[in-house]
Design a protein around this motif. Structure first.
Motif, PDB file in Angstrom:
ATOM      1  N   VAL A  18     -93.677  -3.593 -47.538  1.00 50.57           N
ATOM      2  CA  VAL A  18     -94.250  -4.307 -48.504  1.00 50.57           C
ATOM      3  C   VAL A  18     -95.379  -3.569 -48.353  1.00 50.57           C
ATOM      4  O   VAL A  18     -96.184  -3.373 -47.950  1.00 50.57           O
ATOM      5  CB  VAL A  18     -94.898  -5.670 -48.514  1.00 50.57           C
ATOM      6  N   ALA A  20     -98.979  -2.385 -49.861  1.00 49.49           N
ATOM      7  CA  ALA A  20    -100.094  -3.196 -50.415  1.00 49.49           C
ATOM      8  C   ALA A  20    -100.683  -1.670 -51.537  1.00 49.49           C
ATOM      9  O   ALA A  20    -100.643  -0.681 -51.359  1.00 49.49           O
ATOM     10  CB  ALA A  20    -101.121  -3.458 -49.594  1.00 49.49           C
ATOM     11  N   ARG A  27     -96.505  -3.117 -45.003  1.00 48.19           N
ATOM     12  CA  ARG A  27     -96.053  -4.286 -44.203  1.00 48.19           C
ATOM     13  C   ARG A  27     -94.774  -4.555 -43.747  1.00 48.19           C
ATOM     14  O   ARG A  27     -93.827  -4.552 -44.259  1.00 48.19           O
ATOM     15  CB  ARG A  27     -96.368  -5.987 -44.568  1.00 48.19           C
ATOM     16  N   GLU A  29     -91.407  -6.725 -43.126  1.00 46.53           N
ATOM     17  CA  GLU A  29     -91.106  -7.728 -43.813  1.00 46.53           C
ATOM     18  C   GLU A  29     -90.105  -7.811 -42.043  1.00 46.53           C
ATOM     19  O   GLU A  29     -89.388  -8.259 -42.407  1.00 46.53           O
ATOM     20  CB  GLU A  29     -90.527  -7.394 -45.115  1.00 46.53           C
ATOM     21  N   ALA A  46     -95.491 -19.156 -40.245  1.00 53.59           N
ATOM     22  CA  ALA A  46     -95.834 -18.496 -40.846  1.00 53.59           C
ATOM     23  C   ALA A  46     -96.642 -17.809 -41.436  1.00 53.59           C
ATOM     24  O   ALA A  46     -97.773 -16.607 -40.887  1.00 53.59           O
ATOM     25  CB  ALA A  46     -95.485 -18.768 -42.255  1.00 53.59           C
ATOM     26  N   THR A  47     -97.999 -18.889 -42.233  1.00 50.68           N
ATOM     27  CA  THR A  47     -99.818 -18.274 -41.951  1.00 50.68           C
ATOM     28  C   THR A  47    -100.132 -18.126 -41.081  1.00 50.68           C
ATOM     29  O   THR A  47    -101.023 -17.493 -41.292  1.00 50.68           O
ATOM     30  CB  THR A  47    -100.518 -19.389 -42.468  1.00 50.68           C
ATOM     31  N   GLU A  50     -98.985 -14.951 -39.201  1.00 52.76           N
ATOM     32  CA  GLU A  50     -99.571 -13.586 -39.998  1.00 52.76           C
ATOM     33  C   GLU A  50    -101.126 -13.195 -39.760  1.00 52.76           C
ATOM     34  O   GLU A  50    -100.998 -11.948 -39.866  1.00 52.76           O
ATOM     35  CB  GLU A  50     -98.624 -13.389 -41.387  1.00 52.76           C
ATOM     36  N   PRO A  54    -101.169  -9.232 -38.679  1.00 50.32           N
ATOM     37  CA  PRO A  54    -100.386  -9.144 -39.492  1.00 50.32           C
ATOM     38  C   PRO A  54    -100.313  -7.902 -40.349  1.00 50.32           C
ATOM     39  O   PRO A  54     -99.766  -7.555 -41.657  1.00 50.32           O
ATOM     40  CB  PRO A  54    -102.802  -8.666 -39.775  1.00 50.32           C
ATOM     41  N   ASP A  55     -99.839  -7.009 -39.515  1.00 49.92           N
ATOM     42  CA  ASP A  55     -98.591  -6.090 -39.960  1.00 49.92           C
ATOM     43  C   ASP A  55     -97.276  -6.736 -40.436  1.00 49.92           C
ATOM     44  O   ASP A  55     -96.315  -5.825 -41.052  1.00 49.92           O
ATOM     45  CB  ASP A  55     -98.268  -5.005 -39.019  1.00 49.92           C
ATOM     46  N   THR A  56     -96.962  -7.997 -39.990  1.00 58.83           N
ATOM     47  CA  THR A  56     -95.965  -8.967 -40.442  1.00 58.83           C
ATOM     48  C   THR A  56     -95.943  -9.503 -41.709  1.00 58.83           C
ATOM     49  O   THR A  56     -96.923 -10.162 -41.614  1.00 58.83           O
ATOM     50  CB  THR A  56     -95.315  -8.961 -39.219  1.00 58.83           C
ATOM     51  N   LYS A  57     -94.680  -9.856 -42.448  1.00 56.19           N
ATOM     52  CA  LYS A  57     -95.009 -10.435 -43.883  1.00 56.19           C
ATOM     53  C   LYS A  57     -93.182 -11.899 -43.473  1.00 56.19           C
ATOM     54  O   LYS A  57     -92.466 -10.563 -43.138  1.00 56.19           O
ATOM     55  CB  LYS A  57     -95.143  -9.828 -44.569  1.00 56.19           C
ATOM     56  N   ILE A  59     -90.775 -13.203 -44.941  1.00 51.64           N
ATOM     57  CA  ILE A  59     -90.007 -14.059 -45.961  1.00 51.64           C
ATOM     58  C   ILE A  59     -88.642 -14.652 -45.124  1.00 51.64           C
ATOM     59  O   ILE A  59     -88.024 -14.918 -44.243  1.00 51.64           O
ATOM     60  CB  ILE A  59     -88.587 -12.372 -46.748  1.00 51.64           C
TER      61      ILE A  59
END
Lengths: 255, 267
Positions: A18, A20, A27, A29, A46-47, A50, A54-57, A59
């Motif tokens: 992803v 930015a 990031r 996923e 998840a919040t 993350e 911070p490098d991971t999102k 889903i």
């Protein structure tokens, strides 16, 4: 020709990155298949995850555990599977699809969801056999449905449901919408919807304990991030979040 | 195009052939997948599965009822659209055809809001008669009528528009009353359109899933039609799901064969 190439790139461009918009590195996923009952708890997790990574999102794909297991076995690109029972996790494990052994991370128990205020005066499992009630249960292959069948059989209570829903949240929504008078769901589902339904507790001696396992799926590109996520689930923050959402946490070591 | 050898495809037309072939592959490959991967060896044992029988019977009964209701209500409606004219008719017609293009699950939500226990009609219905439509076989039929009737209405209306009204006028001048005119002149004239409309309507009713599972729920023997059984059996015994899918595929093929020439031809 340029339009053609551009559309091909867009279609095939699922590299799991992803980007930015401000030019920071993309990031990673992480795709997590989570049982329907985990929806709100995992959103908060998840919040938190993350923030720590911070490098991971993350889903999410949320559905009945049996649907998720089926999707993973059919080749869906999941990195982590969090199931509401060990049977669906075993189904995936039997196909050789797990990167490592599953880790139990939460517990849950069943409860009866009724219309807010309980106007029909439903007080326990025995009431579910009342012929005037429209009762919904999760389908047999849904973990919650299987647990409910076991629980009712153990008590010898004959319940004739009006519908067996493909996920425990679908069963809950029937009660929320007023189409059903009662539904057997997880205690955590009632916590998540406390404004819309009233929960009727089931005594511990009649109830079941649902153990939720999580595992990293083999063959993905994100197994490290997956392992971090599973570790987060059993860590202090993950357990606290799950507790907040009405789940039972794992018994502490040595108990 | 006379004098053009069929084997010589000019450069530009090559792309047409390639794209057309690609489209054909997209459409046909899944069907081949189903035929090849079907559990042929287990066929005999699977056909004995009780849930399969229940779903099959329920699908046939509900779709037949839905077809009957759709024909009873849809033919007069088609006649109004084709032969009448008053302000607002166009709007009514557009609304009546809407369920045909509405996403089925949206149809299910709309049915809940109208006929659910807290719905516009459903709430008074329950308090006056105790009757509830969700979770009942009647609810399944209602969902099927909702999504399938527009197909019949549109096809019959088209047939009525194409039929020459002068035949009906002549019959009237010869002394036939309106019911006789309808029975002996109009119906035979629109018979092909009516047949096609009924076939399409029945096929759509048989295949209905989204509105059914949303509005009527899922219970074997009462509301679990074949498409719902496919959806749920996929997680229980995939072979039963594949077999049900084959049966539905075979029925669809038969419907298309019955419609060949009429539906596949334009106009």
């Amino acid at each position: 020709m340029k339009v053609w190439l551009a559309s091909l790139l867009l279609l095939g461009g699922c590299s799991g990155q992803v980007a930015a918009s401000d030019g920071t590195p993309p990031r990673e996923e992480l795709v997590v298949f989570a049982a329907a009952s985990l929806t709100e708890a995992f959103a908060d997790i998840a919040t938190g995850f993350e923030l720590a990574n911070p490098d991971t999102k993350i889903i999410f794909n949320s559905a009945g555990s049996q649907q998720l297991a089926g999707q993973i076995i059919a080749g869906a690109p999941a990195d982590v599977f969090a199931s509401a029972d060990t049977r669906q996790m075993d189904n995936v494990a039997e196909q050789g699809l797990l990167a490592a052994a599953p880790v139990p991370f939460a517990q849950n128990e069943l409860a009866i969801a009724v219309e807010r205020g309980n106007p029909l005066d439903i007080n326990g499992l025995e009431d579910l056999a009342r012929p005037d009630l429209a009762v919904v249960l999760a389908a047999d292959e849904v973990p919650a449905g299987r647990y409910t069948n076991e629980m009712l059989a153990a008590k010898g209570i004959p319940v004739a449901p009006v519908s067996r829903e493909p996920s425990v949240r679908a069963a809950l929504s029937r009660v929320v919408l007023g189409e059903a008078d009662a539904g057997v769901v997880y205690r955590s589902d009632i916590s998540a919807n406390s404004g819309d339904v009233t929960g009727v507790a089931i005594p511990a001696e009649d109830n079941i304990i649902a153990t939720y396992p999580a595992a990293v799926i083999a063959g993905g590109n994100h197994s490290e991030a997956g392992q971090l996520f599973v570790a987060y689930l059993v860590g202090t923050n993950g357990q606290a979040t799950l507790l907040d959402h009405g789940f039972g946490v794992l018994p502490s070591e040595g108990s | 195009m006379s004098g053009q050898s069929p084997r010589a495809i000019p450069g530009g037309l090559r792309w047409v052939t390639v794209l057309g072939a690609l489209g054909l592959v997209v459409l046909i490959l899944p069907l081949f997948g189903l035929l090849l991967k079907a559990p042929w060896p287990r066929l005999a044992t699977l056909l004995a599965a009780p849930d399969l029988h229940a779903a099959f019977r329920l699908s046939l009964v509900t779709s037949a009822l839905a077809l009957a209701i759709a024909t009873l209500l849809g033919v007069p409606l088609a006649w109004v659209f084709a032969r009448r004219s008053f302000p607002g008719l166009g709007v009514l017609r557009a609304l009546a055809v809407l369920p045909m293009v509405l996403p089925p699950v949206v149809g299910g939500v709309a049915l809940l809001l109208a006929f659910g226990r807290r719905g516009l009609v459903g709430a008074p219905l329950e308090s006056l008669t105790g009757l509830t439509l969700p979770f009942s076989t009647g609810g399944v039929v209602l969902a099927q009528v909702f999504v399938a009737m527009p197909f019949l209405v549109v096809t019959v209306e088209s047939g009525l528009r194409q039929a020459d009204p002068r035949f009906e006028d002549v019959a009237a001048t010869l002394g036939a009353d309106r019911w006789t005119v309808f029975r002996r002149v109009t119906l035979p004239l629109i018979a092909p359109s009516l047949g096609a409309g009924m076939a399409l309507c029945w096929a759509r009713a048989l295949g209905e899933f989204g509105a059914t599972i949303t509005f009527a729920g899922n219970l074997a023997g009462r509301t679990q039609t074949m498409p719902l059984a496919v959806y749920l059996q996929l997680e229980t015994d995939p072979d039963v799901a594949y077999l049900l899918s084959l049966i539905l595929l075979a029925i669809s093929v038969m419907v298309l064969l019955a419609l060949r020439g009429r539906f596949l031809r334009s106009g």
